[in-house]
Write a protein that holds these residues in place. Structure first.
Motif, PDB file in Angstrom:
ATOM      1  N   TYR A 120      -2.142  -3.808  -1.303  1.00 24.52           N
ATOM      2  CA  TYR A 120      -2.190  -5.276  -1.232  1.00 24.52           C
ATOM      3  C   TYR A 120      -3.577  -5.699  -0.771  1.00 24.52           C
ATOM      4  O   TYR A 120      -4.142  -5.135   0.185  1.00 24.52           O
ATOM      5  CB  TYR A 120      -1.132  -5.799  -0.268  1.00 24.52           C
ATOM      6  N   LEU A 121      -4.134  -6.727  -1.433  1.00 28.57           N
ATOM      7  CA  LEU A 121      -5.459  -7.222  -1.081  1.00 28.57           C
ATOM      8  C   LEU A 121      -5.414  -8.584  -0.394  1.00 28.57           C
ATOM      9  O   LEU A 121      -5.829  -8.741   0.752  1.00 28.57           O
ATOM     10  CB  LEU A 121      -6.332  -7.314  -2.342  1.00 28.57           C
ATOM     11  N   PHE A 122      -4.915  -9.605  -1.096  1.00 27.37           N
ATOM     12  CA  PHE A 122      -4.933 -10.979  -0.589  1.00 27.37           C
ATOM     13  C   PHE A 122      -4.093 -11.825  -1.528  1.00 27.37           C
ATOM     14  O   PHE A 122      -3.560 -11.333  -2.535  1.00 27.37           O
ATOM     15  CB  PHE A 122      -6.371 -11.518  -0.515  1.00 27.37           C
ATOM     16  N   ALA A 123      -4.003 -13.115  -1.212  1.00 28.79           N
ATOM     17  CA  ALA A 123      -3.317 -14.058  -2.091  1.00 28.79           C
ATOM     18  C   ALA A 123      -4.194 -15.287  -2.283  1.00 28.79           C
ATOM     19  O   ALA A 123      -4.992 -15.647  -1.408  1.00 28.79           O
ATOM     20  CB  ALA A 123      -1.959 -14.461  -1.514  1.00 28.79           C
ATOM     21  N   ILE A 124      -4.067 -15.914  -3.441  1.00 29.64           N
ATOM     22  CA  ILE A 124      -4.676 -17.216  -3.699  1.00 29.64           C
ATOM     23  C   ILE A 124      -3.528 -18.145  -4.051  1.00 29.64           C
ATOM     24  O   ILE A 124      -2.833 -17.925  -5.050  1.00 29.64           O
ATOM     25  CB  ILE A 124      -5.721 -17.149  -4.820  1.00 29.64           C
ATOM     26  N   ASP A 125      -3.324 -19.148  -3.193  1.00 30.67           N
ATOM     27  CA  ASP A 125      -2.083 -19.920  -3.225  1.00 30.67           C
ATOM     28  C   ASP A 125      -0.928 -18.925  -3.108  1.00 30.67           C
ATOM     29  O   ASP A 125      -0.890 -18.151  -2.165  1.00 30.67           O
ATOM     30  CB  ASP A 125      -2.008 -20.790  -4.473  1.00 30.67           C
ATOM     31  N   ARG A 126      -0.024 -18.905  -4.055  1.00 26.32           N
ATOM     32  CA  ARG A 126       1.113 -17.983  -3.955  1.00 26.32           C
ATOM     33  C   ARG A 126       0.966 -16.761  -4.853  1.00 26.32           C
ATOM     34  O   ARG A 126       1.888 -15.938  -4.926  1.00 26.32           O
ATOM     35  CB  ARG A 126       2.406 -18.723  -4.296  1.00 26.32           C
ATOM     36  N   GLU A 127      -0.171 -16.638  -5.505  1.00 30.22           N
ATOM     37  CA  GLU A 127      -0.404 -15.481  -6.372  1.00 30.22           C
ATOM     38  C   GLU A 127      -0.961 -14.322  -5.550  1.00 30.22           C
ATOM     39  O   GLU A 127      -2.003 -14.464  -4.895  1.00 30.22           O
ATOM     40  CB  GLU A 127      -1.370 -15.818  -7.502  1.00 30.22           C
ATOM     41  N   GLU A 128      -0.272 -13.190  -5.594  1.00 32.34           N
ATOM     42  CA  GLU A 128      -0.697 -12.020  -4.837  1.00 32.34           C
ATOM     43  C   GLU A 128      -1.556 -11.112  -5.706  1.00 32.34           C
ATOM     44  O   GLU A 128      -1.292 -10.922  -6.897  1.00 32.34           O
ATOM     45  CB  GLU A 128       0.526 -11.251  -4.325  1.00 32.34           C
ATOM     46  N   TYR A 129      -2.587 -10.520  -5.075  1.00 28.97           N
ATOM     47  CA  TYR A 129      -3.513  -9.631  -5.763  1.00 28.97           C
ATOM     48  C   TYR A 129      -3.482  -8.258  -5.111  1.00 28.97           C
ATOM     49  O   TYR A 129      -3.417  -8.131  -3.878  1.00 28.97           O
ATOM     50  CB  TYR A 129      -4.934 -10.191  -5.726  1.00 28.97           C
ATOM     51  N   GLN A 168      -1.380  -7.359   4.745  1.00 31.74           N
ATOM     52  CA  GLN A 168       0.014  -6.948   4.617  1.00 31.74           C
ATOM     53  C   GLN A 168       0.080  -5.558   4.008  1.00 31.74           C
ATOM     54  O   GLN A 168      -0.828  -5.131   3.298  1.00 31.74           O
ATOM     55  CB  GLN A 168       0.794  -7.920   3.718  1.00 31.74           C
ATOM     56  N   VAL A 169       1.157  -4.864   4.299  1.00 29.75           N
ATOM     57  CA  VAL A 169       1.443  -3.580   3.647  1.00 29.75           C
ATOM     58  C   VAL A 169       2.700  -3.789   2.813  1.00 29.75           C
ATOM     59  O   VAL A 169       3.786  -3.982   3.361  1.00 29.75           O
ATOM     60  CB  VAL A 169       1.649  -2.452   4.675  1.00 29.75           C
ATOM     61  N   LYS A 170       2.543  -3.784   1.482  1.00 33.37           N
ATOM     62  CA  LYS A 170       3.683  -4.076   0.624  1.00 33.37           C
ATOM     63  C   LYS A 170       3.410  -3.561  -0.778  1.00 33.37           C
ATOM     64  O   LYS A 170       2.256  -3.388  -1.186  1.00 33.37           O
ATOM     65  CB  LYS A 170       3.966  -5.577   0.605  1.00 33.37           C
ATOM     66  N   GLU A 171       4.459  -3.341  -1.508  1.00 33.68           N
ATOM     67  CA  GLU A 171       4.363  -2.951  -2.908  1.00 33.68           C
ATOM     68  C   GLU A 171       4.350  -4.202  -3.781  1.00 33.68           C
ATOM     69  O   GLU A 171       4.962  -5.215  -3.430  1.00 33.68           O
ATOM     70  CB  GLU A 171       5.542  -2.061  -3.291  1.00 33.68           C
ATOM     71  N   PRO A 172       3.674  -4.162  -4.904  1.00 38.21           N
ATOM     72  CA  PRO A 172       3.579  -5.362  -5.746  1.00 38.21           C
ATOM     73  C   PRO A 172       4.883  -5.672  -6.477  1.00 38.21           C
ATOM     74  O   PRO A 172       5.580  -4.758  -6.948  1.00 38.21           O
ATOM     75  CB  PRO A 172       2.474  -5.000  -6.729  1.00 38.21           C
ATOM     76  N   CYS A 230     -15.235  13.350  11.845  1.00 35.96           N
ATOM     77  CA  CYS A 230     -14.710  14.722  11.859  1.00 35.96           C
ATOM     78  C   CYS A 230     -14.369  15.254  10.471  1.00 35.96           C
ATOM     79  O   CYS A 230     -14.060  16.439  10.326  1.00 35.96           O
ATOM     80  CB  CYS A 230     -13.484  14.823  12.766  1.00 35.96           C
ATOM     81  N   GLY A 231     -14.400  14.408   9.443  1.00 35.94           N
ATOM     82  CA  GLY A 231     -14.104  14.856   8.095  1.00 35.94           C
ATOM     83  C   GLY A 231     -12.640  14.834   7.710  1.00 35.94           C
ATOM     84  O   GLY A 231     -12.279  15.209   6.598  1.00 35.94           O
ATOM     85  N   GLY A 232     -11.777  14.383   8.619  1.00 36.91           N
ATOM     86  CA  GLY A 232     -10.350  14.328   8.341  1.00 36.91           C
ATOM     87  C   GLY A 232      -9.996  13.205   7.383  1.00 36.91           C
ATOM     88  O   GLY A 232     -10.797  12.292   7.157  1.00 36.91           O
ATOM     89  N   PRO A 233      -8.806  13.227   6.800  1.00 38.73           N
ATOM     90  CA  PRO A 233      -8.390  12.168   5.865  1.00 38.73           C
ATOM     91  C   PRO A 233      -8.160  10.845   6.592  1.00 38.73           C
ATOM     92  O   PRO A 233      -7.667  10.817   7.718  1.00 38.73           O
ATOM     93  CB  PRO A 233      -7.092  12.717   5.267  1.00 38.73           C
ATOM     94  N   MET A 234      -8.518   9.754   5.912  1.00 35.42           N
ATOM     95  CA  MET A 234      -8.324   8.413   6.464  1.00 35.42           C
ATOM     96  C   MET A 234      -7.043   7.820   5.909  1.00 35.42           C
ATOM     97  O   MET A 234      -6.722   7.981   4.731  1.00 35.42           O
ATOM     98  CB  MET A 234      -9.507   7.519   6.121  1.00 35.42           C
ATOM     99  N   GLU A 235      -6.323   7.109   6.773  1.00 34.51           N
ATOM    100  CA  GLU A 235      -5.076   6.467   6.374  1.00 34.51           C
ATOM    101  C   GLU A 235      -5.160   4.968   6.663  1.00 34.51           C
ATOM    102  O   GLU A 235      -5.823   4.555   7.622  1.00 34.51           O
ATOM    103  CB  GLU A 235      -3.901   7.073   7.149  1.00 34.51           C
ATOM    104  N   PRO A 236      -4.494   4.134   5.861  1.00 31.02           N
ATOM    105  CA  PRO A 236      -4.556   2.680   6.093  1.00 31.02           C
ATOM    106  C   PRO A 236      -3.846   2.288   7.381  1.00 31.02           C
ATOM    107  O   PRO A 236      -2.805   2.853   7.729  1.00 31.02           O
ATOM    108  CB  PRO A 236      -3.851   2.099   4.865  1.00 31.02           C
TER     109      PRO A 236
END
Length: 272
Positions: free
Chosen positions: A56-65, A15-19, A118-124
């Motif tokens: 955002y990384l993952f969730a364990i049950d409903r806890e987001e990390y 997911q892409v989200k703010e905590p 190519c050395g360019g910046p990486m984006e998610p």
């Protein structure tokens, strides 16, 4: 083992989200991790206005990390930078697993800031966990290193070794990385032959374990001695190799997370 967190459930959907304020955040810096003094994972609310970029990384049950990437000094009352090794002892076990998995992803994000082509910046990426070059479109997915670990046994004896150049003084099982074009079973036979100079047979799959601290996926096997038991130790890799009888194998009672100790306990209990 570290991944055995049932009845809790690990959710790895990207997911892409703010905590939210209650989101748990792992921050890493120079071999350390930011935790509360009670060795708890800090919440987003505790980090206030610190200069941090969140992923955002993952969730364990409903806890987001989340991964918190410091963009400047991060000093918060009640939080301390502690050596990463403390992650192994976090309670409950799901927190240790979360810490190791967060470390795996932090390492990948850190080492792929720029395109290897190519050395360019990486984006998610937006639809799945990947990094995309803004210049040439090259895509990079999380790196997972395949490795094997093997419990070589001969009747009531188990082969165990100590590393030559690692800060691990206790006895472990033989292990190594799978080479290009090699099966896991071929790797087992090769590593045993190269490191202690013996042959094995009846190579059988035991289980697997993600080991996020080094980014590995470890495939575990048992194998029986095939032929002579004289050991020729590769001193560049090992300080010592020794056969232990079933009632003498060294068990590290404090180790509840590694597949190594799971296999050693299984052998001691007569399960192979």
């Amino acid at each position: 083992m570290i991944q055995e967190i049932a009845p809790q459930v690990y959710h790895l959907e990207y997911q892409v989200k703010e905590p939210a304020a209650a989101g748990k955040v792992f921050c890493f810096r120079e071999g350390c991790v930011l935790l509360t003094r009670e060795r708890r994972v800090p919440l987003r609310a505790q980090l206030g206005d610190c200069p941090i970029r969140y992923r955002y990384l993952f969730a364990i049950d409903r806890e987001e990390y989340y991964l918190g990437e410091p963009l400047g000094p991060v000093q918060v009352p009640g939080l301390e930078w502690m050596p990463r090794r403390v992650l192994r002892g976090l309670e409950p076990l799901s927190q240790a697993f979360a810490g190791y998995t967060a470390r795996h992803l932090e390492h990948w994000y850190r080492d792929n800031r720029f395109c290897g082509r190519c050395g360019g910046p990486m984006e998610p990426g937006m639809e799945e966990r990947k990094l995309v070059c803004a210049a040439c479109g090259f895509q990079v997915y999380p790196r997972i290193n395949p490795a094997v670990i093997v419990a070589v046994h001969d009747g009531d004896r188990l082969l165990m070794t100590r590393y030559a150049r690692r800060p691990i003084p206790w006895f472990v099982l033989l292990a190594g990385f799978i080479e290009v074009g090699e099966t896991a079973e071929q790797c087992v036979a090769r590593e045993v032959r190269e490191e202690v100079g013996i042959q094995v047979k009846h190579i059988r799959y035991y289980g697997s374990q993600p080991w996020g601290m080094s980014g590995n996926l470890t495939l575990a096997y048992t194998a029986e001695l095939d032929g002579g038991d004289r050991l020729t130790v590769d001193r560049t890799e090992l300080a010592e190799a020794r056969w232990f009888f079933r009632d003498q194998v060294p068990i590290r009672k404090e180790d509840r997370v590694s597949i190594t100790q799971d296999m050693v306990r299984a052998f001691a209990a007569g399960r192979f």
